[in-house]
Design a protein around this motif. Structure first.
Motif, short mmCIF file in Angstrom:
data_model
loop_
_atom_site.label_atom_id
_atom_site.label_comp_id
_atom_site.label_asym_id
_atom_site.label_seq_id
_atom_site.Cartn_x
_atom_site.Cartn_y
_atom_site.Cartn_z
N ILE A 109 -77.15 64.68 -27.34
CA ILE A 109 -75.42 64.46 -26.91
C ILE A 109 -75.45 63.54 -29.10
O ILE A 109 -76.34 62.73 -29.10
N ALA A 110 -74.60 63.84 -30.00
CA ALA A 110 -74.47 64.21 -31.42
C ALA A 110 -73.15 63.72 -31.63
O ALA A 110 -72.64 64.47 -32.84
N THR A 111 -72.42 63.21 -30.97
CA THR A 111 -70.74 63.48 -31.17
C THR A 111 -70.35 62.02 -32.04
O THR A 111 -69.30 61.63 -31.94
N GLY A 112 -71.62 60.94 -32.38
CA GLY A 112 -70.60 60.77 -33.72
C GLY A 112 -69.90 60.01 -33.32
O GLY A 112 -69.83 58.92 -32.05
N ALA A 113 -69.02 58.85 -34.34
CA ALA A 113 -68.52 58.32 -34.39
C ALA A 113 -66.99 57.67 -35.05
O ALA A 113 -66.68 58.66 -35.98
N ASP A 114 -65.67 57.76 -34.24
CA ASP A 114 -64.66 58.72 -34.59
C ASP A 114 -63.20 57.42 -34.60
O ASP A 114 -62.08 57.36 -35.38
N LYS A 115 -64.09 55.91 -34.12
CA LYS A 115 -62.46 55.00 -33.91
C LYS A 115 -62.95 54.15 -34.69
O LYS A 115 -63.72 53.69 -35.24
N HIS A 344 -71.27 50.26 -28.50
CA HIS A 344 -70.91 51.35 -28.59
C HIS A 344 -71.75 52.39 -28.72
O HIS A 344 -71.36 53.31 -29.43
N THR A 345 -72.86 52.27 -28.09
CA THR A 345 -73.76 53.64 -29.09
C THR A 345 -74.30 53.86 -27.31
O THR A 345 -74.09 53.53 -25.82
N ILE A 346 -74.95 54.74 -27.71
CA ILE A 346 -75.99 55.42 -25.47
C ILE A 346 -76.98 54.73 -25.66
O ILE A 346 -78.01 54.87 -27.26
N PRO A 347 -77.41 53.78 -24.94
CA PRO A 347 -78.91 53.27 -24.89
C PRO A 347 -80.09 54.50 -24.71
O PRO A 347 -79.33 55.24 -24.36
N TRP A 370 -74.14 59.08 -35.29
CA TRP A 370 -73.87 57.53 -34.88
C TRP A 370 -74.45 56.85 -33.49
O TRP A 370 -73.22 55.92 -33.32
N ILE A 371 -73.98 58.04 -32.74
CA ILE A 371 -73.95 57.97 -30.92
C ILE A 371 -74.60 56.51 -30.91
O ILE A 371 -74.94 55.80 -30.05
N LYS A 372 -76.09 57.22 -31.06
CA LYS A 372 -77.37 56.75 -31.04
C LYS A 372 -77.58 55.80 -32.07
O LYS A 372 -78.30 54.67 -31.06
N ARG A 373 -77.28 55.27 -33.18
CA ARG A 373 -78.17 54.24 -33.26
C ARG A 373 -77.00 53.02 -34.38
O ARG A 373 -76.83 52.25 -34.85
N GLY A 374 -74.95 53.08 -33.98
CA GLY A 374 -74.11 53.12 -34.40
C GLY A 374 -73.40 53.72 -35.28
O GLY A 374 -74.50 54.86 -36.36
N PRO A 375 -72.40 52.64 -36.04
CA PRO A 375 -72.25 53.92 -37.29
C PRO A 375 -72.95 53.86 -38.53
O PRO A 375 -71.37 52.80 -39.50
N ILE A 376 -74.10 53.73 -39.03
CA ILE A 376 -74.15 52.74 -40.50
C ILE A 376 -75.01 54.19 -40.90
O ILE A 376 -75.88 54.96 -39.78
N GLY A 377 -75.27 54.37 -42.09
CA GLY A 377 -75.91 54.96 -43.04
C GLY A 377 -75.31 56.06 -43.16
O GLY A 377 -74.69 56.64 -42.81
N LEU A 378 -75.70 56.72 -44.27
CA LEU A 378 -75.90 58.18 -44.73
C LEU A 378 -76.49 58.91 -44.44
O LEU A 378 -77.27 59.18 -43.45
N ILE A 379 -74.98 60.36 -45.28
CA ILE A 379 -75.75 61.55 -43.90
C ILE A 379 -77.47 61.98 -44.28
O ILE A 379 -77.74 62.33 -42.75
N GLY A 380 -77.65 61.68 -45.18
CA GLY A 380 -79.43 61.89 -44.85
C GLY A 380 -79.87 61.10 -44.02
O GLY A 380 -81.20 61.73 -43.16
N SER A 381 -79.47 60.14 -43.68
CA SER A 381 -80.03 58.91 -42.73
C SER A 381 -79.99 60.06 -41.37
O SER A 381 -80.81 59.72 -40.48
N THR A 382 -79.30 61.14 -40.98
CA THR A 382 -79.14 61.29 -39.86
C THR A 382 -80.16 62.35 -39.55
O THR A 382 -80.76 63.58 -38.06
N LYS A 383 -80.78 62.64 -40.72
CA LYS A 383 -81.84 64.13 -40.74
C LYS A 383 -82.98 63.34 -39.61
O LYS A 383 -83.98 63.78 -39.23
#
Ligand code: FAD
Ligand code: NAP
Length: 457
Positions: A109-115, A344-347, A370-383
């Motif tokens: 699940i990699a559905t990000g954050a949208d609200k 607001h994240t998946i445990p 972002w749904i794993k660790r919360g809505p913080i960090g740049l695109i590179g950190s998702t890698k």
């Protein structure tokens, strides 16, 4: 309950296939790493929009073309026969996670954050009080937003001291001539051209050494043409904590130095067409108005220990006719997947989704981004985040010789769904580039569902 009849659609070939839900950077990097680390696996990338790339397409500001070009990297990853894009499929609505778990070797699940997060202050629900995510979605041509956006306010407040607040303030203040070469749709260009905005007040509840701006993003605001930056030098006086922060972190020092430079050079009488006022130690306490916003009351704060702040009781009223909350995003739960309602994240445990009921983890269910660790960090950190998840997945699903222990190989059809596939995205991409070329720019986005679906399905 999920439909049992869907199980009849399971592809019984032996190649293991993983379902990734969300074609933003996190999902795409996870797909890339899976393919690199395993010679056999294939990936179905589920995405609720007909277009991939998540917040790179619908979040990154249009006047940041260099960052938008990360879509080329993500595009190159997806342009691989071992990945199938399954756009226009919302997981939880069109197909249940339980069906995916039945059909696939693993599900990510990699559905990000949208609200937007809410401020929780009186008046927040007034007309012209907006979450930044709606405004961002609108200027980025998101198909779920209305075409019209009211920019009749002359004075506007932006709440928050992060990069989203800077994006919102900059797009509100920037002259339209500097935006014309971007990928904004025509209706956005027309609305920004007619904008009445003259003053943008950005309010940070803490001091300048605790702002979450990136130094480059802040400096960019100083380079916008025909905009005066107004900073009160009294807001830049640092307490012990602030002094410590700028000694310890170069980025924070640069931010404070940049703000001091602006405070020093501020003309006695501003001459530019627009002004951005940066206020520190001011927290919003109420929005004033009966149906629409007429003013915002902010309370001066003072620092406490460890960089937090408390109210001083000193309230200032700023007449503004619109307010944008840029205080952080939050994720939406995916039906059938455990969700922490407070964070607001998946445990999860290193990317393995936790099973609240049993205290362990849900077999073959993973999360990233972002749904794993919360809505913080740049695109590179998702890698790096995707690397942790993919490593957990591969070590769970393969034996010590690297063979898949339960190589389920996916679903070929989703009953009732019209899939926008990779070929469909290539058609939409080409149409957007052709539309852009006709107007002398790289791309013009197609911003409505009908237009997107007619090209992709
Ligand atoms: C306004 C804004 C501007 C930003 N600008 C920058 C920047 O300039 N530079 C930078 O480095 N970072 C920037 N970021 C941060 C960056 O966007 C994030 O780090 C990154 O997008 C997070 O990736 P993600 O894949 O977790 O989430 P997302 O990018 O949100 O991707 C999630 C994807 O999942 C899809 N999805 C959601 N629910 C479902 C479902 N149920 N079924 C199927 N699909 C679903 C969504 O449609 C989306 O495509 C910005 C963030 C914001 C909010
Ligand atoms: N160009 C870029 O590189 C770019 C652009 C956009 C976003 N991003 C990234 O995306 C991520 C999200 O950015 P973001 O701006 O949404 O979040 P952020 O960096 O977390 O900033 C949120 C801001 O809102 C403030 N805030 C939170 N709750 C508040 C409240 N109740 N009242 C007043 N202020 C409040 C926070 O203050 P406190 O610090 O006091 O909590 C903080 O200043 C970040 O990692 C960011 O760097 C990058």
């Amino acid at each position: 309950m999920h439909d049992l009849h869907r199980h009849a659609e399971v592809n019984t070939a032996e190649r293991p296939r993983v379902a990734i839900v969300g074609a933003g950077p996190a999902g795409t990097y996870a797909a890339d790493l899976l393919l690199r680390d395993d010679p056999l696996v294939e990936v179905d990338l589920y995405e609720r929009f007909p277009a991939p790339f998540g917040l790179v397409r619908y979040g990154v500001a249009p006047d940041h073309p260099r960052i938008k070009r990360i879509t080329s990297t993500l595009h190159a990853v997806m342009d691989n026969p071992r990945i199938r894009l399954r756009g226009n499929v919302e997981v939880g609505r069109d197909v249940h996670v339980a069906d995916l778990l039945h059909a696939y070797a693993a599900v990510v699940i990699a559905t990000g954050a949208d609200k937007d997060l809410d401020l929780g202050i009186p008046g927040e629900g007034l007309a012209d009080s907006h979450g930044a995510s709606s405004f961002v979605a609108w200027y980025d041509g998101h198909p779920d937003t209305e075409v019209d956006w009211d920019l009749s306010a002359r004075a506007t407040a932006v709440i928050g001291a992060g990069n989203v607040a800077l994006d919102v303030a900059r797009v509100l203040a920037r002259p339209i001539d500097d935006m014309r070469t971007t990928d904004i749709p025509r209706h956005v260009e027309e609305a920004l051209e007619a904008s009445c905005v003259r003053d943008v007040h950005l309010f940070a509840r803490r001091g300048p050494a605790d702002a979450r701006f990136s130094p480059n993003e802040l400096r960019e605001l100083g380079e916008v043409t025909d905009v005066d930056l107004v900073v009160d030098p009294r807001d830049l006086v640092l307490d012990d904590h602030g002094e410590r922060m700028i000694r310890q972190f170069a980025q924070r020092r640069i931010i404070v130095e940049t703000l001091r430079e602006w405070a020093d050079r501020a003309p006695a009488i501003p001459t530019a067409a627009r002004r951005v006022h940066l206020h520190f130690h001011q927290r919003p306490v109420r929005l004033v108005g009966t149906t629409s916003v007429q003013a915002i009351d902010v309370e001066r704060t003072r620092p406490t220990e460890l960089g937090r702040v408390e109210g001083t009781g000193e309230i200032t009223r700023y007449p503004v006719q619109a307010v944008y909350r840029a205080i952080g995003y939050r994720s939406t739960p995916v039906p059938g997947v455990p969700f922490d309602q407070e964070r607001h994240t998946i445990p999860h445990v290193r990317g393995r989704v936790s099973d609240h009921a049993g205290g362990g983890t849900v077999p073959r269910l993973y999360t990233t981004g972002w749904i794993k660790r919360g809505p913080i960090g740049l695109i590179g950190s998702t890698k790096s985040d995707a690397a942790e998840t993919v490593s957990a997945l591969l070590s769970d699903c393969r034996d010590s010789a690297g063979a898949w222990m339960d190589p389920r190989s996916g679903m070929d059809h989703i009953p009732g769904a019209t899939i926008a596939d990779w070929e469909g995205w290539l058609r939409l991409d080409a149409a957007e580039q052709a539309g852009g070329a006709r107007r002398g720019r790289e791309r013009t986005k197609v911003a409505d569902w009908t237009g997107m679906l007619s090209l992709t399905t």
